[in-house]
Design an enzyme around this catalytic site. Structure first.
Site, PDB file in Angstrom:
ATOM      1  NE  ARG A 112      49.721  48.081  29.958  1.00 40.44           N
ATOM      2  CZ  ARG A 112      49.018  46.965  29.718  1.00 40.44           C
ATOM      3  NH1 ARG A 112      49.309  46.212  28.680  1.00 40.44           N
ATOM      4  NH2 ARG A 112      48.062  46.601  30.533  1.00 40.44           N
TER       5      ARG A 112
ATOM      6  NE  ARG B 225      45.617  43.323  34.756  1.00 43.70           N
ATOM      7  CZ  ARG B 225      46.365  44.198  34.082  1.00 43.70           C
ATOM      8  NH1 ARG B 225      47.059  45.113  34.715  1.00 43.70           N
ATOM      9  NH2 ARG B 225      46.414  44.153  32.779  1.00 43.70           N
TER      10      ARG B 225
ATOM     11  NE  ARG C 201      44.806  48.223  31.321  1.00 44.74           N
ATOM     12  CZ  ARG C 201      44.741  47.004  30.792  1.00 44.74           C
ATOM     13  NH1 ARG C 201      45.079  46.833  29.527  1.00 44.74           N
ATOM     14  NH2 ARG C 201      44.350  45.978  31.502  1.00 44.74           N
TER      15      ARG C 201
ATOM     16  CE  LYS D 272      46.231  39.150  26.389  1.00 45.76           C
ATOM     17  NZ  LYS D 272      47.029  39.467  27.586  1.00 45.76           N
TER      18      LYS D 272
ATOM     19  NE  ARG E  99      42.179  37.910  31.012  1.00 50.80           N
ATOM     20  CZ  ARG E  99      42.409  39.071  30.411  1.00 50.80           C
ATOM     21  NH1 ARG E  99      41.571  39.542  29.534  1.00 50.80           N
ATOM     22  NH2 ARG E  99      43.496  39.762  30.705  1.00 50.80           N
TER      23      ARG E  99
HETATM   24  P1  AMP Z   1      43.061  43.193  29.676  1.00 52.38           P
HETATM   25  O1  AMP Z   1      42.969  44.531  28.990  1.00 52.38           O
HETATM   26  O2  AMP Z   1      43.007  42.052  28.695  1.00 52.38           O
HETATM   27  O3  AMP Z   1      44.266  43.102  30.593  1.00 52.38           O
HETATM   28  O4  AMP Z   1      41.761  43.056  30.596  1.00 52.38           O
HETATM   29  C1  AMP Z   1      41.503  43.994  31.624  1.00 52.38           C
HETATM   30  C2  AMP Z   1      40.480  43.444  32.599  1.00 52.38           C
HETATM   31  O5  AMP Z   1      39.239  43.198  31.911  1.00 52.38           O
HETATM   32  C3  AMP Z   1      40.827  42.100  33.231  1.00 52.38           C
HETATM   33  O6  AMP Z   1      41.670  42.246  34.362  1.00 52.38           O
HETATM   34  C4  AMP Z   1      39.408  41.600  33.628  1.00 52.38           C
HETATM   35  O7  AMP Z   1      38.931  42.285  34.761  1.00 52.38           O
HETATM   36  C5  AMP Z   1      38.584  42.050  32.439  1.00 52.38           C
HETATM   37  N1  AMP Z   1      38.557  41.015  31.365  1.00 52.38           N
HETATM   38  C6  AMP Z   1      39.128  41.115  30.132  1.00 52.38           C
HETATM   39  N2  AMP Z   1      38.891  40.023  29.400  1.00 52.38           N
HETATM   40  C7  AMP Z   1      38.147  39.182  30.185  1.00 52.38           C
HETATM   41  C8  AMP Z   1      37.604  37.877  30.012  1.00 52.38           C
HETATM   42  N3  AMP Z   1      37.781  37.192  28.863  1.00 52.38           N
HETATM   43  N4  AMP Z   1      36.910  37.327  31.036  1.00 52.38           N
HETATM   44  C9  AMP Z   1      36.722  37.996  32.190  1.00 52.38           C
HETATM   45  N5  AMP Z   1      37.231  39.231  32.426  1.00 52.38           N
HETATM   46  C10 AMP Z   1      37.940  39.831  31.450  1.00 52.38           C
END
Ligand code: AMP
Length: 221
Positions: free
Chosen positions: A124, A164, A153, A13, A85
């Protein structure tokens, strides 16, 4: 143009959002990145959400939604990655845009096999400056092409990746159905290279989305 990118962590993404943002001049909003910045800045909010993010769990809506609303307000064009999400978030986004007289134009769902995703996430590395991602198998330096340092990360560890993925699998079906019922959904095979996925996205945007937006604008004039 208002676009949402859906897909499991590691489905690409962020990469697609960056490419779309630079070609079409739309603002890239990454929910995860916004949250990580809060954590890195050590803000009160950041301290509250750090343990949740560290475990790969979802940050509560009462934290996420005001952040989203503040970022989206006044933006004519965006590509949103990492939100929604949950079905509640999808409905919140729809109501928010509608309160500004706006709608989404397209939702791309990037679909990739779990094994490939685990392999992508465990190798990554992310640039601390520009956010570009690399895989250790294909890129040996610890510096990005922009000069920024590459780091792992904290949630790209195998046990957190599992959490996740579980959160993603639980939530995606109703979200997919929600956008499908609004005729916004485009499903893409994300087991392919980023270039191949991007070619498909551009094709859809150029052939099916942009002409329609132009046509609507002319109708408004
Ligand atoms: P990402 O970078 O999209 O993988 O997001 C990293 C982390 O941020 C996720 O594992 C969640 O803990 C938090 N997060 C990101 N987007 C959301 C969302 N829309 N709702 C709730 N938590 C989120």
């Amino acid at each position: 143009m208002r676009i949402v990118l859906l897909g499991a962590p590691g489905s690409g993404k962020g990469t697609q959002a960056r490419l779309i943002s630079s070609k079409y001049g739309v603002v890239h909003l990454s929910m995860g990145q916004m949250l990580r910045e809060e954590v890195e800045n050590g803000s009160q909010l950041g301290q509250r959400i750090a343990p949740v993010m560290h475990k790969g769990e979802m940050v509560p809506d009462e934290v996420i939604n005001p952040l989203l609303s503040a970022q989206l307000e006044g933006l004519p064009a965006f590509v949103l990655d990492g939100y929604p999400r949950s079905i509640a978030q999808a409905k919140y986004l729809e109501a928010l845009l509608s309160s500004w007289g706006q709608v989404l134009n397209a939702v791309f769902l990037l679909e990739a096999e779990t094994e490939l995703i685990v392999e992508r996430l465990s190798g990554r590395r992310v640039c601390q400056v520009c956010g570009k991602t690399y895989h250790v198998n294909f890129y040996k330096s610890n510096r990005c092409t922009c000069g920024g340092k590459l780091t792992r990360r904290s949630d790209d560890r195998p046990e957190v990746i599992r959490n996740r993925m579980a959160a993603y699998r639980q939530s995606i079906r109703p979200i997919r159905e929600f956008y499908d019922s609004r005729n916004l959904l485009y499903q893409l095979d994300a087991n392919r290279t980023a270039e191949a996925v991007y070619t498909d996205i551009c094709h859809i945007l150029d052939e099916q989305i942009l002409p329609y937006i132009e046509w609507e604008k002319e109708g408004d004039d």
